[in-house]
Each structure stands twice: as structure tokens, then as C-alpha cells.
Design an enzyme around this catalytic site. Structure first.
Site, PDB file in Angstrom:
ATOM      1  N   ARG A   1     -27.472 101.687   7.660  1.00 17.73           N
ATOM      2  CA  ARG A   1     -28.390 102.342   6.845  1.00 17.73           C
ATOM      3  C   ARG A   1     -27.923 102.742   5.334  1.00 17.73           C
ATOM      4  O   ARG A   1     -28.307 102.935   4.202  1.00 17.73           O
ATOM      5  CB  ARG A   1     -28.859 103.179   7.139  1.00 17.73           C
ATOM      6  CG  ARG A   1     -29.569 105.163   6.698  1.00 17.73           C
ATOM      7  CD  ARG A   1     -30.278 105.561   7.370  1.00 17.73           C
ATOM      8  NE  ARG A   1     -29.649 106.048   8.320  1.00 17.73           N
ATOM      9  CZ  ARG A   1     -29.046 106.954   8.556  1.00 17.73           C
ATOM     10  NH1 ARG A   1     -27.936 107.103   7.706  1.00 17.73           N
ATOM     11  NH2 ARG A   1     -28.453 107.025  10.192  1.00 17.73           N
TER      12      ARG A   1
ATOM     13  N   TYR B   1     -50.316  99.574 -10.813  1.00 22.32           N
ATOM     14  CA  TYR B   1     -50.767  98.932  -9.319  1.00 22.32           C
ATOM     15  C   TYR B   1     -50.746 100.310  -8.710  1.00 22.32           C
ATOM     16  O   TYR B   1     -49.896 101.428  -8.393  1.00 22.32           O
ATOM     17  CB  TYR B   1     -49.491  98.380  -8.832  1.00 22.32           C
ATOM     18  CG  TYR B   1     -49.438  98.395  -7.454  1.00 22.32           C
ATOM     19  CD1 TYR B   1     -50.531  96.978  -6.817  1.00 22.32           C
ATOM     20  CD2 TYR B   1     -48.517  99.587  -6.546  1.00 22.32           C
ATOM     21  CE1 TYR B   1     -50.551  97.292  -4.951  1.00 22.32           C
ATOM     22  CE2 TYR B   1     -49.022  98.544  -5.242  1.00 22.32           C
ATOM     23  CZ  TYR B   1     -49.888  97.893  -4.283  1.00 22.32           C
ATOM     24  OH  TYR B   1     -50.136  97.928  -3.083  1.00 22.32           O
TER      25      TYR B   1
ATOM     26  N   ASP C   1     -41.714 100.131 -14.901  1.00 29.75           N
ATOM     27  CA  ASP C   1     -41.989  98.682 -13.327  1.00 29.75           C
ATOM     28  C   ASP C   1     -41.402  97.509 -13.986  1.00 29.75           C
ATOM     29  O   ASP C   1     -42.655  97.187 -15.047  1.00 29.75           O
ATOM     30  CB  ASP C   1     -42.767  99.300 -12.802  1.00 29.75           C
ATOM     31  CG  ASP C   1     -43.666  98.248 -11.693  1.00 29.75           C
ATOM     32  OD1 ASP C   1     -43.082  97.293 -11.636  1.00 29.75           O
ATOM     33  OD2 ASP C   1     -44.097  99.267 -10.894  1.00 29.75           O
TER      34      ASP C   1
ATOM     35  N   LYS D   1     -42.345  90.001  -5.494  1.00 31.53           N
ATOM     36  CA  LYS D   1     -42.775  89.812  -6.116  1.00 31.53           C
ATOM     37  C   LYS D   1     -41.920  88.271  -6.851  1.00 31.53           C
ATOM     38  O   LYS D   1     -41.613  87.410  -6.237  1.00 31.53           O
ATOM     39  CB  LYS D   1     -43.731  90.117  -7.729  1.00 31.53           C
ATOM     40  CG  LYS D   1     -44.459  91.419  -6.653  1.00 31.53           C
ATOM     41  CD  LYS D   1     -45.331  91.105  -5.901  1.00 31.53           C
ATOM     42  CE  LYS D   1     -46.709  91.497  -5.514  1.00 31.53           C
ATOM     43  NZ  LYS D   1     -45.694  93.258  -5.158  1.00 31.53           N
TER      44      LYS D   1
HETATM   45  N1  PLP Z   1     -44.962  98.116  -8.891  1.00 35.26           N
HETATM   46  C1  PLP Z   1     -45.541  97.029  -8.793  1.00 35.26           C
HETATM   47  C2  PLP Z   1     -46.488  96.060 -10.424  1.00 35.26           C
HETATM   48  C3  PLP Z   1     -46.472  96.100  -8.063  1.00 35.26           C
HETATM   49  O1  PLP Z   1     -47.751  95.259  -8.296  1.00 35.26           O
HETATM   50  C4  PLP Z   1     -46.442  96.236  -6.528  1.00 35.26           C
HETATM   51  C5  PLP Z   1     -46.920  95.751  -5.644  1.00 35.26           C
HETATM   52  O2  PLP Z   1     -48.093  94.956  -5.570  1.00 35.26           O
HETATM   53  C6  PLP Z   1     -45.743  97.948  -5.756  1.00 35.26           C
HETATM   54  C7  PLP Z   1     -44.975  97.901  -7.533  1.00 35.26           C
HETATM   55  C8  PLP Z   1     -45.018  97.989  -5.099  1.00 35.26           C
HETATM   56  O3  PLP Z   1     -44.212  97.351  -4.447  1.00 35.26           O
HETATM   57  P1  PLP Z   1     -44.325  96.554  -3.222  1.00 35.26           P
HETATM   58  O4  PLP Z   1     -45.451  96.165  -2.243  1.00 35.26           O
HETATM   59  O5  PLP Z   1     -43.236  95.711  -2.506  1.00 35.26           O
HETATM   60  O6  PLP Z   1     -43.937  98.179  -2.067  1.00 35.26           O
END
Ligand code: PLP
Length: 390
Positions: free
Chosen positions: A58, A111, A184, A209
Site C-alpha cells: 500500500r 463528469y 482534469d 480512459k
Molecule cells: N474525469 C472524467 C473527465 C471522467 O470522464 C471520468 C469518468 O468517466 C472520471 C474523471 C472518473 O474516473 P473513473 O471512472 O476512472 O473513476
């Protein structure tokens, strides 16, 4: 080498770093691909006699370290952190920075899960949430003047409406008010846009992604330059434990090696799809920052190398959007994005169902496409057939 691996490698350019940073060959065997370390614990040379700091899975794992160094190098940061998901990364950062009574200024198109984390998890612990259109820097300055917010959080391009925010401008406005600017960078990836170079403080990823790139690993990442903040994040990563496992870390590292190539092809295919859709009678509007009539086109052209692989569209007849999302064949109906295969998503009931009825609700006529790396003609034929069937 600017990576943290200390190998003295001459890798400098983005694609060289993506392949080599953190990936020094195994010193005992010469294996070109560093081995995947599954061990959960590490033998000590006497109590506290750790080898290279490794003690327990961890707190640290060499495969994760390799990924974290690669992440830092490709985003132009000094410290990278890998988590079990994008949301786990977001949670660690938010908890490292915020305390009860603080506000977050969140972009008006993000998101749904990010909004859910702030509203439903951190909200009850006393963190306030204010929504601002980050593409309007005057609106951001006004929101900051109304009350301090330690964090400005933006997606650019945003999910799902591909809004563009001027990262350098946002950093200026945010820093003048003493806020941390968090970008992000999931949609662009560092192959196309490097927010830290433009003045942002922290980059967040859903590595699920484009970084992973093959829809076979869930992961998240943070990259930053500030050592004091990095230490807080590291402590949370260790103390809470939402780390990525060794196989997930390895798959993400492998994905990143071809990130530059993939983003180029995603962007080319998305541009072809966007221009096809723009001319179609059943389509009212196409959201793609590469189109010259996109309101953020000029800023995107300045801060991105290409415009990425996500295209959203509004159907002319709103209620047909849902049916359209169920009618494609090559574009598979699924959550997520950023893999080599094309996906179609109906945000209102899928990725953004959690923001229905809020300021962030996605209109019913919107469909989001994650344009993959297949042959562009096949993708366009698939969309054409599905639109004609409505
Ligand atoms: N940020 C964006 C732009 C996303 O599209 C997503 C998920 O679709 C996330 C964060 C969250 O990521 P995760 O699904 O890997 O937890």
C-alpha cells in the site's frame, strides 16, 4: 533525463518520455520491460532496513513507482500518483486540500461522478460547491470575489459538451485569489495538452480512459509540482489506500507508451466524424473544439496540439437521441471513453444520470461519441446508417 527514474536516458520529447520515463531495464536480468512486482511485502535488512524504501504494497510498489514516474514526466510535473480509479484520485486531492467550511468552484460541464463526489460525499462533511462557467473568466473572478474558494476545478475539453477553458487565463485569475487550479486532463491527455506548462497546479486523470487506452484497466492519476502538496497527497494515498494494483499499473504504463500515436489517430477520426455530422439534416449541433465555429476553437488551437477524440451531437429531433444511441453497430453502446474502440453514450441516462435535475443536467437531445482508431469510413458509414434509420 527529466524523468524521476534517474537513468540518465536522453529521452526528452513527449513520445520518448512516454516510452522510457520510469522504464529503466531490469538491472539483474537486462529485461527491457521492467518486471511486474506482485509482492505485497518486502524483506528488511534488520528492522527498518528497507531496500529503496519499499516496505508494504500500500505504501509503495516498484511497478506503481514506474508508472508514477512516467506520469510525472509526460505531464511535465515533478510528482505523479497512481490510484485505483479517477474518482479515488479526485477524492485524495480534495481531502488533501480542503477542510470543512471550504468551497470548491466547479466548472459547469463536468463528469457527473465528480459532481456526485463533491455534492454527495464531501458536501455532508461541510465542503461547499459552487458551479461556474470556467470558459467565462470574468464569471470566475466574480465568483472568487464573492467568497474564497481554495480550489478551482475544470475539465477542458469538458465532459460531455466539450467546453474549452483558457487554462493560462484561469491560472492567472485563480492564483490572484489564492486558489489552487486543478485541471482534469482526461479528454485531452498530455499528448495534446499539458496544463502544468500553462500554469495549472494539479492535473487529474481518469487513467481508465486515454492513458490506459484499451478499456481494460480502471485507474486514476494526479500530477503536480508542489512538494508540500505532494507530501499531503502521498500521505492520503498511503493512509486511505486507494492505490492501483500492480497489474493495473503495468497495463496503464503499457497504454501510455502508445498515447501519442493513438491521440493523433483519435483526433483525425474525430475530425472526420465531426465534419460528417455537421452536414447531416438530422443533427442540430455538433460539439467538437476542432470545428471553426466552436466557441472555444481559438483557445483550443492555442493550448492543444490536436482536438481529441470526443465528439458530442444534438439530434434535431430531441427524443430520437436515445434511439440513435441504441442504433449504431460499430460504435458500441457503453459507459466510458478513450479506448481504441468507438463507443456511444447517452449522457442523460448513463454517465451523467447522477446530475439529472441539477445545474449540470445534460439535455435529452445530446449523444456523446468516443471516436476510436478504426477506419474512419467505417465509422461514418455506421453513423450514417443509424441516423437514416431514425
Ligand atoms: N474525469 C472524467 C473527465 C471522467 O470522464 C471520468 C469518468 O468517466 C472520471 C474523471 C472518473 O474516473 P473513473 O471512472 O476512472 O473513476
Amino acid at each position: 533525463m527529466s524523468d524521476a527514474s534517474g537513468t540518465g536516458s536522453p529521452a526528452r520529447g513527449f513520445d520518448s518520455l512516454a516510452v522510457h520515463a520510469g522504464q529503466a531495464f531490469d538491472p539483474t536480468t537486462g529485461a527491457v520491460i521492467p518486471p511486474v512486482h506482485f509482492s505485497t511485502t518486502y524483506a528488511q535488512d534488520g528492522i527498518g532496513g528497507l531496500r529503496n524504501g519499499y516496505e508494504y504494497g500500500r505504501s509503495g510498489n516498484p511497478t506503481r513507482t514506474a508508472l508514477e514516474n512516467q506520469l510525472a514526466a509526460i505531464e511535465g510535473g515533478t510528482r505523479g500518483f497512481s490510484f485505483a480509479s479517477g474518482l479515488a484520485a479526485e477524492d485524495a486531492l480534495l481531502r488533501a486540500v480542503l477542510k470543512p467550511g471550504d468551497d470548491v468552484l466547479l466548472g459547469s460541464d463536468v463528469y457527473g461522478g465528480t459532481h456526485r463526489l463533491l455534492a454527495k460525499i464531501l458536501g455532508p462533511w461541510g465542503v461547499g460547491l459552487r458551479i461556474v462557467d470556467m470558459s467565462d473568466l470574468d464569471a470566475v473572478a466574480a465568483a472568487l470575489a464573492e467568497g474564497h474558494a481554495p480550489i478551482l476545478w475544470v475539465e477542458t475539453p469538458s465532459n460531455p459538451l466539450l467546453k474549452i477553458t483558457d487554462i493560462a487565463g484561469l491560472a492567472r485569475v485563480g492564483h490572484a485569489a489564492g486558489a489552487l487550479v486543478v485541471v482534469d486532463n482526461t479528454f485531452a491527455s498530455p499528448a495534446l495538452q499539458r496544463p502544468l506548462d500553462l500554469g495549472a497546479d494539479v492535473v487529474v486523470h481518469s487513467a481508465t480512459k486515454y492513458l490506459g487506452g484499451h478499456s481494460d484497466v480502471v485507474g486514476g492519476a494526479l500530477v503536480l509540482k508542489d512538494d508540500a502538496l505532494a507530501e499531503k497527497v502521498k500521505f492520503l494515498q498511503f493512509a486511505v489506500g486507494a492505490v492501483s494494483g500492480p497489474l493495473d499499473a503495468f497495463l496503464t504504463t503499457r497504454g501510455i507508451k502508445t498515447l501519442g500515436l493513438r491521440m493523433q489517430r483519435h483526433s483525425e477520426n474525430a475530425a472526420s466524424v465531426a465534419s460528417f455530422l455537421q452536414g447531416h439534416e438530422r443533427v442540430a449541433k455538433v460539439y467538437y473544439p476542432g470545428l471553426s465555429d466552436h466557441p472555444g476553437h481559438e483557445i483550443a488551437a492555442r493550448q492543444m496540439k490536436a482536438f481529441g477524440g470526443i465528439v458530442s451531437l444534438a439530434l434535431a429531433d430531441g427524443p430520437t437521441a436515445r434511439r440513435f444511441a441504441e442504433s449504431t453497430r460499430l460504435f458500441q453502446l457503453a459507459e466510458s471513453l478513450g479506448g481504441v474502440e468507438s463507443l456511444v453514450n447517452y449522457p442523460d441516462e448513463m454517465t451523467h444520470a447522477s446530475v439529472r435535475g441539477t445545474e449540470l443536467a445534460v439535455p435529452e437531445e445530446i449523444v456523446r461519441l468516443s471516436v476510436g482508431v478504426e477506419s474512419a469510413d467505417d465509422l461514418i458509414d455506421d453513423l450514417d446508417r443509424a441516423l437514416s434509420s431514425l
